[in-house]
Design a protein around this motif. Structure first.
Motif, PDB file in Angstrom:
ATOM      1  N   GLY A   8       0.820  -1.198   0.000  1.00 48.34           N
ATOM      2  CA  GLY A   8       0.000   0.000   0.000  1.00 48.34           C
ATOM      3  C   GLY A   8       0.856   1.251   0.000  1.00 48.34           C
ATOM      4  O   GLY A   8       2.070   1.202   0.126  1.00 48.34           O
ATOM      5  N   PHE A   9       0.196   2.371  -0.167  1.00 47.22           N
ATOM      6  CA  PHE A   9       0.865   3.659  -0.145  1.00 47.22           C
ATOM      7  C   PHE A   9       0.380   4.410   1.083  1.00 47.22           C
ATOM      8  O   PHE A   9      -0.822   4.456   1.359  1.00 47.22           O
ATOM      9  CB  PHE A   9       0.542   4.463  -1.403  1.00 47.22           C
ATOM     10  N   TYR A  10       1.287   4.987   1.811  1.00 48.22           N
ATOM     11  CA  TYR A  10       0.955   5.710   3.030  1.00 48.22           C
ATOM     12  C   TYR A  10       1.370   7.168   2.878  1.00 48.22           C
ATOM     13  O   TYR A  10       2.505   7.460   2.525  1.00 48.22           O
ATOM     14  CB  TYR A  10       1.644   5.080   4.243  1.00 48.22           C
ATOM     15  N   HIS A  11       0.437   8.085   3.132  1.00 49.38           N
ATOM     16  CA  HIS A  11       0.728   9.505   3.030  1.00 49.38           C
ATOM     17  C   HIS A  11       1.438  10.014   4.270  1.00 49.38           C
ATOM     18  O   HIS A  11       2.259  10.914   4.192  1.00 49.38           O
ATOM     19  CB  HIS A  11      -0.565  10.311   2.840  1.00 49.38           C
ATOM     20  N   ILE A  12       1.105   9.446   5.430  1.00 44.80           N
ATOM     21  CA  ILE A  12       1.665   9.895   6.701  1.00 44.80           C
ATOM     22  C   ILE A  12       1.964   8.679   7.571  1.00 44.80           C
ATOM     23  O   ILE A  12       1.155   7.770   7.658  1.00 44.80           O
ATOM     24  CB  ILE A  12       0.688  10.815   7.462  1.00 44.80           C
ATOM     25  N   VAL A  13       3.133   8.688   8.215  1.00 44.19           N
ATOM     26  CA  VAL A  13       3.452   7.703   9.246  1.00 44.19           C
ATOM     27  C   VAL A  13       3.613   8.485  10.545  1.00 44.19           C
ATOM     28  O   VAL A  13       4.348   9.467  10.602  1.00 44.19           O
ATOM     29  CB  VAL A  13       4.744   6.925   8.927  1.00 44.19           C
ATOM     30  N   HIS A  14       2.897   8.058  11.592  1.00 43.21           N
ATOM     31  CA  HIS A  14       2.947   8.712  12.889  1.00 43.21           C
ATOM     32  C   HIS A  14       3.637   7.776  13.874  1.00 43.21           C
ATOM     33  O   HIS A  14       3.263   6.613  13.985  1.00 43.21           O
ATOM     34  CB  HIS A  14       1.518   9.021  13.352  1.00 43.21           C
ATOM     35  N   PHE A  15       4.655   8.267  14.570  1.00 40.61           N
ATOM     36  CA  PHE A  15       5.371   7.467  15.558  1.00 40.61           C
ATOM     37  C   PHE A  15       5.252   8.148  16.907  1.00 40.61           C
ATOM     38  O   PHE A  15       5.630   9.301  17.064  1.00 40.61           O
ATOM     39  CB  PHE A  15       6.846   7.325  15.174  1.00 40.61           C
ATOM     40  N   GLU A  45      18.537   5.106   8.952  1.00 43.43           N
ATOM     41  CA  GLU A  45      17.816   3.912   8.484  1.00 43.43           C
ATOM     42  C   GLU A  45      16.330   4.200   8.316  1.00 43.43           C
ATOM     43  O   GLU A  45      15.716   3.796   7.324  1.00 43.43           O
ATOM     44  CB  GLU A  45      17.988   2.758   9.467  1.00 43.43           C
ATOM     45  N   ILE A  46      15.743   4.897   9.293  1.00 45.93           N
ATOM     46  CA  ILE A  46      14.325   5.253   9.216  1.00 45.93           C
ATOM     47  C   ILE A  46      14.077   6.085   7.961  1.00 45.93           C
ATOM     48  O   ILE A  46      13.120   5.842   7.214  1.00 45.93           O
ATOM     49  CB  ILE A  46      13.874   6.040  10.466  1.00 45.93           C
ATOM     50  N   ALA A  47      14.928   7.078   7.730  1.00 46.82           N
ATOM     51  CA  ALA A  47      14.773   7.940   6.552  1.00 46.82           C
ATOM     52  C   ALA A  47      14.834   7.118   5.270  1.00 46.82           C
ATOM     53  O   ALA A  47      14.051   7.352   4.340  1.00 46.82           O
ATOM     54  CB  ALA A  47      15.846   9.021   6.550  1.00 46.82           C
ATOM     55  N   GLN A  48      15.730   6.145   5.208  1.00 47.46           N
ATOM     56  CA  GLN A  48      15.846   5.320   4.001  1.00 47.46           C
ATOM     57  C   GLN A  48      14.605   4.453   3.797  1.00 47.46           C
ATOM     58  O   GLN A  48      14.099   4.328   2.688  1.00 47.46           O
ATOM     59  CB  GLN A  48      17.094   4.452   4.049  1.00 47.46           C
ATOM     60  N   TYR A  49      14.096   3.837   4.884  1.00 47.75           N
ATOM     61  CA  TYR A  49      12.862   3.042   4.785  1.00 47.75           C
ATOM     62  C   TYR A  49      11.716   3.898   4.254  1.00 47.75           C
ATOM     63  O   TYR A  49      10.970   3.490   3.364  1.00 47.75           O
ATOM     64  CB  TYR A  49      12.445   2.468   6.140  1.00 47.75           C
ATOM     65  N   LEU A  50      11.556   5.092   4.833  1.00 53.48           N
ATOM     66  CA  LEU A  50      10.455   5.961   4.430  1.00 53.48           C
ATOM     67  C   LEU A  50      10.618   6.437   2.994  1.00 53.48           C
ATOM     68  O   LEU A  50       9.637   6.520   2.249  1.00 53.48           O
ATOM     69  CB  LEU A  50      10.345   7.144   5.389  1.00 53.48           C
ATOM     70  N   ASP A  52      12.232   4.745   0.604  1.00 49.80           N
ATOM     71  CA  ASP A  52      11.974   3.563  -0.227  1.00 49.80           C
ATOM     72  C   ASP A  52      10.482   3.307  -0.388  1.00 49.80           C
ATOM     73  O   ASP A  52      10.030   2.837  -1.434  1.00 49.80           O
ATOM     74  CB  ASP A  52      12.638   2.315   0.359  1.00 49.80           C
ATOM     75  N   CYS A  53       9.702   3.597   0.656  1.00 44.96           N
ATOM     76  CA  CYS A  53       8.248   3.383   0.624  1.00 44.96           C
ATOM     77  C   CYS A  53       7.488   4.617   0.139  1.00 44.96           C
ATOM     78  O   CYS A  53       6.271   4.624   0.137  1.00 44.96           O
ATOM     79  CB  CYS A  53       7.748   2.993   2.018  1.00 44.96           C
ATOM     80  N   ARG A  54       8.225   5.655  -0.227  1.00 44.12           N
ATOM     81  CA  ARG A  54       7.660   6.909  -0.739  1.00 44.12           C
ATOM     82  C   ARG A  54       6.689   7.568   0.238  1.00 44.12           C
ATOM     83  O   ARG A  54       5.646   8.079  -0.152  1.00 44.12           O
ATOM     84  CB  ARG A  54       7.000   6.678  -2.093  1.00 44.12           C
ATOM     85  N   VAL A  55       7.023   7.560   1.509  1.00 41.41           N
ATOM     86  CA  VAL A  55       6.203   8.222   2.525  1.00 41.41           C
ATOM     87  C   VAL A  55       6.629   9.691   2.594  1.00 41.41           C
ATOM     88  O   VAL A  55       7.772   9.983   2.939  1.00 41.41           O
ATOM     89  CB  VAL A  55       6.374   7.552   3.912  1.00 41.41           C
ATOM     90  N   PRO A  56       5.720  10.630   2.267  1.00 43.94           N
ATOM     91  CA  PRO A  56       6.124  12.036   2.237  1.00 43.94           C
ATOM     92  C   PRO A  56       6.162  12.718   3.600  1.00 43.94           C
ATOM     93  O   PRO A  56       6.849  13.717   3.768  1.00 43.94           O
ATOM     94  CB  PRO A  56       5.067  12.687   1.339  1.00 43.94           C
TER      95      PRO A  56
END
Length: 65
Positions: A8-15, A45-50, A52-56
């Protein structure tokens, strides 16, 4: 950490969790592995994962160590 296993595509990831700083990687977020042990993941690493998954947008709330 396996963000790429979730389709899926995620517009926002909240941690909302724990973070820290160390002398080698600077910022880290702290997750738990399958056994409940701490697993520190570097900001790089977090930045690279995000990326790679195209999370803006990635929102961090109330990180404490």
């Amino acid at each position: 950490m396996t963000l790429t296993n979730v389709e899926g595509f995620y517009h926002i990831v909240h941690f909302d969790g724990h973070g820290n700083f160390d002398s080698e990687t600077q910022g880290v977020l702290v997750f738990e592995d399958e056994q409940g042990n701490e697993q520190a993941v570097s900001a790089r690493e977090i930045a690279q994962y995000l990326t790679d998954c195209r999370v803006p947008i990635f929102v961090l709330i109330g990180l404490t160590h």
